[in-house]
Design a protein around this motif. Sequence first.
Motif, PDB file in Angstrom:
ATOM      1  N   LYS A  78       0.869  -1.176   0.000  1.00 50.09           N
ATOM      2  CA  LYS A  78       0.000   0.000   0.000  1.00 50.09           C
ATOM      3  C   LYS A  78       0.904   1.224   0.000  1.00 50.09           C
ATOM      4  CE  LYS A  78      -3.354  -2.432   2.905  1.00 50.09           C
ATOM      5  NZ  LYS A  78      -2.458  -3.593   3.148  1.00 50.09           N
ATOM      6  N   PHE A  79       0.619   2.167  -0.874  1.00 50.87           N
ATOM      7  CA  PHE A  79       1.465   3.352  -0.974  1.00 50.87           C
ATOM      8  C   PHE A  79       0.684   4.592  -0.574  1.00 50.87           C
ATOM      9  CE2 PHE A  79       2.944   7.109  -3.257  1.00 50.87           C
ATOM     10  CZ  PHE A  79       4.239   7.172  -2.767  1.00 50.87           C
ATOM     11  N   TYR A  80       1.360   5.475   0.196  1.00 51.08           N
ATOM     12  CA  TYR A  80       0.773   6.739   0.621  1.00 51.08           C
ATOM     13  C   TYR A  80       1.764   7.855   0.289  1.00 51.08           C
ATOM     14  CZ  TYR A  80      -1.966   3.445   3.391  1.00 51.08           C
ATOM     15  OH  TYR A  80      -2.750   2.383   3.792  1.00 51.08           O
ATOM     16  N   GLN A  81       1.334   8.791  -0.564  1.00 47.84           N
ATOM     17  CA  GLN A  81       2.212   9.905  -0.912  1.00 47.84           C
ATOM     18  C   GLN A  81       2.104  10.947   0.193  1.00 47.84           C
ATOM     19  OE1 GLN A  81       1.910  11.274  -4.924  1.00 47.84           O
ATOM     20  NE2 GLN A  81       3.777  12.496  -4.783  1.00 47.84           N
ATOM     21  N   ALA A  82       3.038  10.875   1.115  1.00 47.56           N
ATOM     22  CA  ALA A  82       2.995  11.702   2.312  1.00 47.56           C
ATOM     23  C   ALA A  82       4.384  11.758   2.937  1.00 47.56           C
ATOM     24  CB  ALA A  82       1.997  11.129   3.314  1.00 47.56           C
ATOM     25  N   HIS A  83       4.527  12.647   3.910  1.00 41.06           N
ATOM     26  CA  HIS A  83       5.747  12.734   4.698  1.00 41.06           C
ATOM     27  C   HIS A  83       5.537  12.017   6.023  1.00 41.06           C
ATOM     28  CE1 HIS A  83       7.649  15.928   2.217  1.00 41.06           C
ATOM     29  NE2 HIS A  83       6.416  16.356   2.051  1.00 41.06           N
ATOM     30  N   GLY A  84       6.519  11.239   6.448  1.00 41.26           N
ATOM     31  CA  GLY A  84       6.504  10.740   7.809  1.00 41.26           C
ATOM     32  C   GLY A  84       6.973  11.858   8.721  1.00 41.26           C
ATOM     33  N   SER A  85       6.099  12.349   9.594  1.00 39.98           N
ATOM     34  CA  SER A  85       6.424  13.537  10.393  1.00 39.98           C
ATOM     35  C   SER A  85       6.744  13.224  11.843  1.00 39.98           C
ATOM     36  CB  SER A  85       5.276  14.544  10.337  1.00 39.98           C
ATOM     37  OG  SER A  85       4.061  13.953  10.795  1.00 39.98           O
ATOM     38  N   HIS A  86       6.264  12.093  12.368  1.00 38.66           N
ATOM     39  CA  HIS A  86       6.520  11.770  13.777  1.00 38.66           C
ATOM     40  C   HIS A  86       6.381  10.263  13.978  1.00 38.66           C
ATOM     41  CE1 HIS A  86       6.702  12.193  18.113  1.00 38.66           C
ATOM     42  NE2 HIS A  86       5.599  11.474  18.224  1.00 38.66           N
ATOM     43  N   ILE A  87       7.211   9.724  14.862  1.00 43.65           N
ATOM     44  CA  ILE A  87       7.145   8.300  15.197  1.00 43.65           C
ATOM     45  C   ILE A  87       6.942   8.155  16.699  1.00 43.65           C
ATOM     46  CG2 ILE A  87       8.389   6.103  15.180  1.00 43.65           C
ATOM     47  CD1 ILE A  87      10.005   7.206  12.793  1.00 43.65           C
TER      48      ILE A  87
END
Length: 418
Positions: A78-87
């Motif tokens: 599954k692909f999401y065009q986004a930024h990983g901003s916090h973990i």
Amino acid sequence: MKSTTSSGPRPKVVILGTGFAAFSLLHHLDGRRYDVSVVSPRNHFLFSPLLPSTTVGTLEFRSIIEPIRGLQERTGLKFYQAHGSHIDLATKLVTCEGVFDRETFLLSYNVLVIAVGAISKTFNIPGVLEHALFLKELSDARAIRQRIIECFERASTPLVSEEERRRLLQFVVVGGGPTGIEFAAELHDFLEEDLRDAFPALFPEVRITLLEASKGILNMFDQKLGEYTLGRFKRNRIEVRTGSLVKEVTARGVTLADGTTFAAGLVVWSTGIGASPLVQGLPFAKDRAQRLVTDEFFAVDPDHTVFAIGDCATRSGDELPATAQVAQQEGEYLARLLNARARGRPERRFKYRHMGMLAYIGDRRALADTQYVKGYGFATWLFWRSAYVTKLVSFKNKVLVLFDWFKTALFGRDISRF
């Protein structure tokens, strides 16, 4: 904030990034045993070693990219065009921010792979972000390509002053590593083979200057290859100034620490890489370059649920160069490690295999610094091309790149601006 969860009993693997490390991981990871999600602000893999060739039209932009969604049928990702901003390590949730609407959502994981690469390093020098162009993404290459043609078109207008015309025709490259060298070489070819005929009156005033802060160029290569490159650049009228520390970049050029100024219509910044904001904010150990320090299995946590590979990471006690081949091998290794874990098999240690380094230096000449061959010249250029064609990730890319090279040799590069 929306919450997105994956269905099914398979362990959830979330991969941040679509560079060499992530793409290699996806190619070798067993999608039948893992529920895979990929998060990245770009929806394609970029074959970055050939990126300098796109800045002048030797290759077309889409010839060196491969859509990530093309792997969906084989891997089920599954692909999401986004930024990983916090973990959130406690709850095992990744906060993602969409590229288009900036809406945030959550992804849960059992295994997290951080492969976000790195950003261009500015060393906090004033004006770099505002006035220089980088060379990391296709959008950067397109901006450079547009600016080069713009400089020539503006310089050819009748009302431009002599001083402004000289400035527009000065091109400055900051950084003497492989990317800076290859861009300067591609620019030289473009000027000599295409723009000379289109703008004959302007050509005597064209200048290419390469600035390097250290004492030499191509420091990762054998010293003799660097010296050969300096000789070729001098013959091709590319001025190389080593020991030149940039103090400021302005809208009109570059100022060095010793007060020397270079007027420029284009400044391309290629001086190294730095950590992304996501990596900087993570609570894991980092080295002086702010890269995540991993153990021998590329894990950054004691439970081995969070891994880091590619340019954003370095192994404790075994620093490897931030190159495409290192990232590619790390991705393949981590895929095999996770596949072995899913089958209950022991995890083997990573062993890097150095395949050597290649660089294009213009005028159908290239460098090869491998274990068995340290060469330069026309034959090495043929080897450079054949090696990169074999490394391209799909048959489509191979055909497109070969066709682009043939088209450029036959018709030249396009000089349209649109």
